[in-house]
Structure formats: C-alpha cells, structure tokens
Scaffold this active site. Sequence first.
Site, PDB file in Angstrom:
ATOM      1  N   LYS A  91       0.811  -1.141  -0.012  1.00  0.00           N
ATOM      2  CA  LYS A  91      -0.043  -0.133   0.065  1.00  0.00           C
ATOM      3  C   LYS A  91       0.897   1.300  -0.023  1.00  0.00           C
ATOM      4  O   LYS A  91       1.984   1.196   0.439  1.00  0.00           O
ATOM      5  CB  LYS A  91      -0.846   0.137   1.355  1.00  0.00           C
ATOM      6  CG  LYS A  91      -1.921   0.800   1.216  1.00  0.00           C
ATOM      7  CD  LYS A  91      -3.200   0.137   0.542  1.00  0.00           C
ATOM      8  CE  LYS A  91      -4.533   0.857   0.464  1.00  0.00           C
ATOM      9  NZ  LYS A  91      -5.622   0.291   0.037  1.00  0.00           N
ATOM     10  N   GLY A 191     -24.997   2.943   3.573  1.00  0.00           N
ATOM     11  CA  GLY A 191     -23.997   3.226   2.591  1.00  0.00           C
ATOM     12  C   GLY A 191     -24.383   2.849   1.191  1.00  0.00           C
ATOM     13  O   GLY A 191     -24.042   1.813   0.621  1.00  0.00           O
ATOM     14  N   GLY A 193     -23.373   3.779  -1.999  1.00  0.00           N
ATOM     15  CA  GLY A 193     -22.422   4.433  -2.942  1.00  0.00           C
ATOM     16  C   GLY A 193     -22.317   3.515  -3.973  1.00  0.00           C
ATOM     17  O   GLY A 193     -23.262   2.848  -4.349  1.00  0.00           O
ATOM     18  N   VAL A 195     -20.862   0.774  -4.376  1.00  0.00           N
ATOM     19  CA  VAL A 195     -20.726  -0.647  -4.002  1.00  0.00           C
ATOM     20  C   VAL A 195     -22.278  -0.761  -3.676  1.00  0.00           C
ATOM     21  O   VAL A 195     -22.879  -1.616  -4.215  1.00  0.00           O
ATOM     22  CB  VAL A 195     -19.648  -1.259  -3.077  1.00  0.00           C
ATOM     23  CG1 VAL A 195     -20.017  -2.638  -2.686  1.00  0.00           C
ATOM     24  CG2 VAL A 195     -18.468  -0.979  -3.573  1.00  0.00           C
TER      25      VAL A 195
HETATM   26  P1  NAD Z   1     -18.543   5.184  -2.000  1.00  0.00           P
HETATM   27  O1  NAD Z   1     -17.702   6.713  -1.375  1.00  0.00           O
HETATM   28  O2  NAD Z   1     -18.992   5.338  -3.350  1.00  0.00           O
HETATM   29  O3  NAD Z   1     -19.882   5.147  -1.203  1.00  0.00           O
HETATM   30  C1  NAD Z   1     -20.112   5.221   0.430  1.00  0.00           C
HETATM   31  C2  NAD Z   1     -21.337   5.409   0.735  1.00  0.00           C
HETATM   32  O4  NAD Z   1     -21.613   5.794   2.311  1.00  0.00           O
HETATM   33  C3  NAD Z   1     -21.663   7.267   0.098  1.00  0.00           C
HETATM   34  O5  NAD Z   1     -22.844   7.102  -0.496  1.00  0.00           O
HETATM   35  C4  NAD Z   1     -21.728   7.983   1.344  1.00  0.00           C
HETATM   36  O6  NAD Z   1     -22.736   9.040   1.672  1.00  0.00           O
HETATM   37  C5  NAD Z   1     -22.382   6.907   2.479  1.00  0.00           C
HETATM   38  N1  NAD Z   1     -21.919   7.275   4.012  1.00  0.00           N
HETATM   39  C6  NAD Z   1     -20.849   7.875   4.308  1.00  0.00           C
HETATM   40  N2  NAD Z   1     -21.022   7.919   5.760  1.00  0.00           N
HETATM   41  C7  NAD Z   1     -21.977   7.593   6.070  1.00  0.00           C
HETATM   42  C8  NAD Z   1     -22.734   7.098   7.397  1.00  0.00           C
HETATM   43  N3  NAD Z   1     -22.209   7.795   8.466  1.00  0.00           N
HETATM   44  N4  NAD Z   1     -23.999   6.402   7.285  1.00  0.00           N
HETATM   45  C9  NAD Z   1     -24.428   6.054   5.875  1.00  0.00           C
HETATM   46  N5  NAD Z   1     -23.768   6.072   4.920  1.00  0.00           N
HETATM   47  C10 NAD Z   1     -22.781   6.808   4.746  1.00  0.00           C
HETATM   48  O7  NAD Z   1     -17.617   4.070  -1.625  1.00  0.00           O
HETATM   49  P2  NAD Z   1     -17.708   2.772  -2.284  1.00  0.00           P
HETATM   50  O8  NAD Z   1     -16.834   2.650  -3.425  1.00  0.00           O
HETATM   51  O9  NAD Z   1     -19.073   2.275  -2.486  1.00  0.00           O
HETATM   52  O10 NAD Z   1     -17.113   1.894  -1.024  1.00  0.00           O
HETATM   53  C11 NAD Z   1     -18.057   1.513   0.061  1.00  0.00           C
HETATM   54  C12 NAD Z   1     -17.109   0.679   1.313  1.00  0.00           C
HETATM   55  O11 NAD Z   1     -16.647  -0.552   0.589  1.00  0.00           O
HETATM   56  C13 NAD Z   1     -15.886   1.600   1.756  1.00  0.00           C
HETATM   57  O12 NAD Z   1     -15.739   1.116   3.104  1.00  0.00           O
HETATM   58  C14 NAD Z   1     -14.864   0.879   0.620  1.00  0.00           C
HETATM   59  O13 NAD Z   1     -13.462   0.945   1.173  1.00  0.00           O
HETATM   60  C15 NAD Z   1     -15.405  -0.489   0.620  1.00  0.00           C
HETATM   61  N6  NAD Z   1     -14.463  -1.026  -0.628  1.00  0.00           N
HETATM   62  C16 NAD Z   1     -14.914  -0.717  -1.779  1.00  0.00           C
HETATM   63  C17 NAD Z   1     -14.571  -1.209  -3.013  1.00  0.00           C
HETATM   64  C18 NAD Z   1     -14.725  -0.741  -4.470  1.00  0.00           C
HETATM   65  O14 NAD Z   1     -14.656  -1.627  -5.267  1.00  0.00           O
HETATM   66  N7  NAD Z   1     -15.275   0.457  -4.584  1.00  0.00           N
HETATM   67  C19 NAD Z   1     -13.657  -2.650  -2.676  1.00  0.00           C
HETATM   68  C20 NAD Z   1     -13.360  -2.900  -1.666  1.00  0.00           C
HETATM   69  C21 NAD Z   1     -13.941  -2.249  -0.570  1.00  0.00           C
END
Ligand code: NAD
Length: 365
Positions: A91, A191, A193, A195
Amino acid sequence: MSTTAANQGTPSDIFSQLTTYDHEQLVFCQDNHTSLKAIIAIHNTVLGPGLGGTRVWNYASDAEAINDVLRLSRGMTYKAAISGLNLGGAKAVIIGDAKTVKTEALMRKFGRFVENLHGKYITAEDVNTTTKDMEYVNMETKHVVGLPESMGGGGDPSPVTAYGTYMGMKASAQFVWGNDSLSGKKIAVQGIGKVGGHLIERLHAEGAQLFISDINEDVLKHYSKELGATVVKGDEIYSLDVDVFAPCALGAVLNTENISKLKCKVIAGAANNQLADENVHGPMLVEKGIAYAPDFLINAGGLINVYQEHIGYNRETAFRNTEHIYNVTLDIYKVAASKNIHTQRAAIELAEKRIADMKSVKATY
Ligand code: NAD
C-alpha cells in the site's frame, strides 16, 4: 501494534514496527520541488508483487502515516491470499491535503518512485486518488492498475466488488438458513454509494425487502422510489429487526455499542475493517449468534478485477473468479465452527496457510 505514536520516529522504532507483522520493506519518497512525501509499505511478496492502492491523507504526524500504511499493506496481503491471487500485499500513502497537494508533477514523481521498485509494488486508486491521478502515475511507470477502459484497464471495480459481497451474503444465508435464497429476507444496507448501489439492485432483483441508510438524501430518495426501499435514519440501522446487515460505508461500525443493538442473524457488507477490534468484536458476534462474513474476503471483487488487469483484462473472468467468494465464505463458516473460532480469525488463518504453503513450494529451484 505495541509501539505507540509517542515513541515512534527513530530507525529502531520503525524496525520494531516492521518486525511486529513481518513487513518486508518500507520506502520513503521525498521531493522538495513537488513537495511529495509518500511512504510505500510492502508487507509480503511470497505470492507475487505487492498490490495496493495509493491513499492521499492529511496525517497528523509521520508516525500516524507509517502506522496506517503498515496496517493497510498487511490487509492487502490477506485479501490477495484468501482470494487465490498470485499477488502480495502492499500500500502507499501520500501525506497532505488531497485538495491542494495533488498535481500532475507530484503524481508523476510518485510514479517514478513506483517505477524504481521494478514491479515489486503495483499501485492503484484508493481514498482521495482518482483514475486521472493513475493516468499521471502511468506516464512514469507501467506498474499501475485501475486504469480506465479506454486505456486498456478494467474501469470501475465497484460492480465486481458488489457481486462478491452478494456472493458472500448468499453463502452466509446458506450457512444460517440452509438455503441461499435472499428472496423475502429483510436486508439493511448502510451506505448506498458505488458498491452499495450495485448491491441493492441485485438484492431487489432477488426479491429482498430493503432498508437503506446514507448521509446523502438524494441517493435515498432515488432508491426508495426506484426499488421501494425503506429509508432509515442514522444509527437506527443498527437496531432494526432484519435478517441481514450489510455495512457498505464506514469501517469500525462493529463496535461494542452497535453490536449490542443488532438483531440480525447475518452481517455481510463491503466496507473495509468493519470490526473495531477483531479480537474483541469477532468473539462478541459469535456469542450473539451472528454469522459474520469476513470483510476482506467478501469485498475482494475489486482486487480480483484489478488483478485481471495485471494479467490481461477480461471482465467475464473477473466476475467468474469473484463468484468463488461464495465457496470460500461457506468454508470459512464451517472451519470457524469446527475450530470454535470467529470467522475473521478463520479467514486470516486460511490466508496465512496459503502463504506458508506457497513459500514452501517456492523453496526449491
Ligand atoms: P462510496 O464513497 O461510493 O460510497 C460510500 C457511501 O457511504 C456514500 O454514499 C456515502 O454518502 C455513504 N456514507 C458515508 N458516511 C455514512 C454514514 N455515516 N452512514 C451512512 N452512509 C454513509 O464508496 P464505495 O466505493 O461504495 O465503497 C464502500 C465501502 O466499501 C468502503 O468502505 C470501501 O472502502 C469499501 N470497498 C470498496 C471497493 C470498491 O470497489 N469500490 C472495494 C473494496 C472495499
């Protein structure tokens, strides 16, 4: 980690930190002209080159940055190992405020440092870095993944991550209810977002009853209308009477206070580092009779996707390999139950076993 921030800083302290989890290499990258201050941690390269994203963060101290990069790189080793990938764990962190520190010159200088490791470290996007930043890095090194499809990359990994999380959730249902159908199951997703959005679309298609929370009101409005999901406010999500809880926003949500409120039988979500303290909260979930699908196992779809990019991208293969998360999750539940340990521990042990086995395979010429 036993070393505290207060006594970090001298070379011997840093070496003692590297010793704790047997990190291979810590690389400090500094450039006055661009103000680049980056640290690359390579945890373990037994299985292959260390792959892990580059995070830009305004750390309060160098010690905090070192701690974070060491912790995150170790997590990548486990994620790659348990996913059956020929990748090690690494990382990088760039220290500074992402809004001001990132320039073309800084990202390209960072790319030069990555290039100097000759492929032992492969970088990618992470918190506060974008595909555009990776394009700059790629101008100085080929050891970067997560590039746009137009550049031969895999594009957005989120749909693949969501698919793996869905597989992990179905395997959890199979273990708990003897049937992996999620139809009619009440599922709370925190959340929505990149994913979470893809995940709830799959769950809706299967006939699940959805409860969603997010801090973004527009997203909630959209999905309550589109999928008939019930919107939940803030912390209410923890005490809902649901079958499954899927944390897809923040880390460390599985803490003592929140776990005490949970009524679900399964936790399966995509967020990284869900257990606030794995040694405390892993066993606490077992005691409450909640099946926990280890986060680094079921959110590995994104890594599986970028690994495909490393060996020659094929979206179909990425999805097919991600499907395997179902079988591994089921195995983890069975092993954890037979050994009387929590699932996160069982997953770590499986990852460590694969690394030890492959080390022995490679021991002869
Ligand atoms: P993202 O930023 O697109 O989505 C996160 C969502 O969570 C957003 O809509 C945000 O508004 C919401 N959020 C933030 N604080 C919050 C709270 N207190 N309560 C409720 N919702 C809240 O991120 P993502 O890419 O969808 O990733 C989501 C999680 O999965 C993260 O922890 C990330 O590290 C993990 N992850 C993502 C991937 C990937 O491919 N994107 C891969 C592995 C792990």
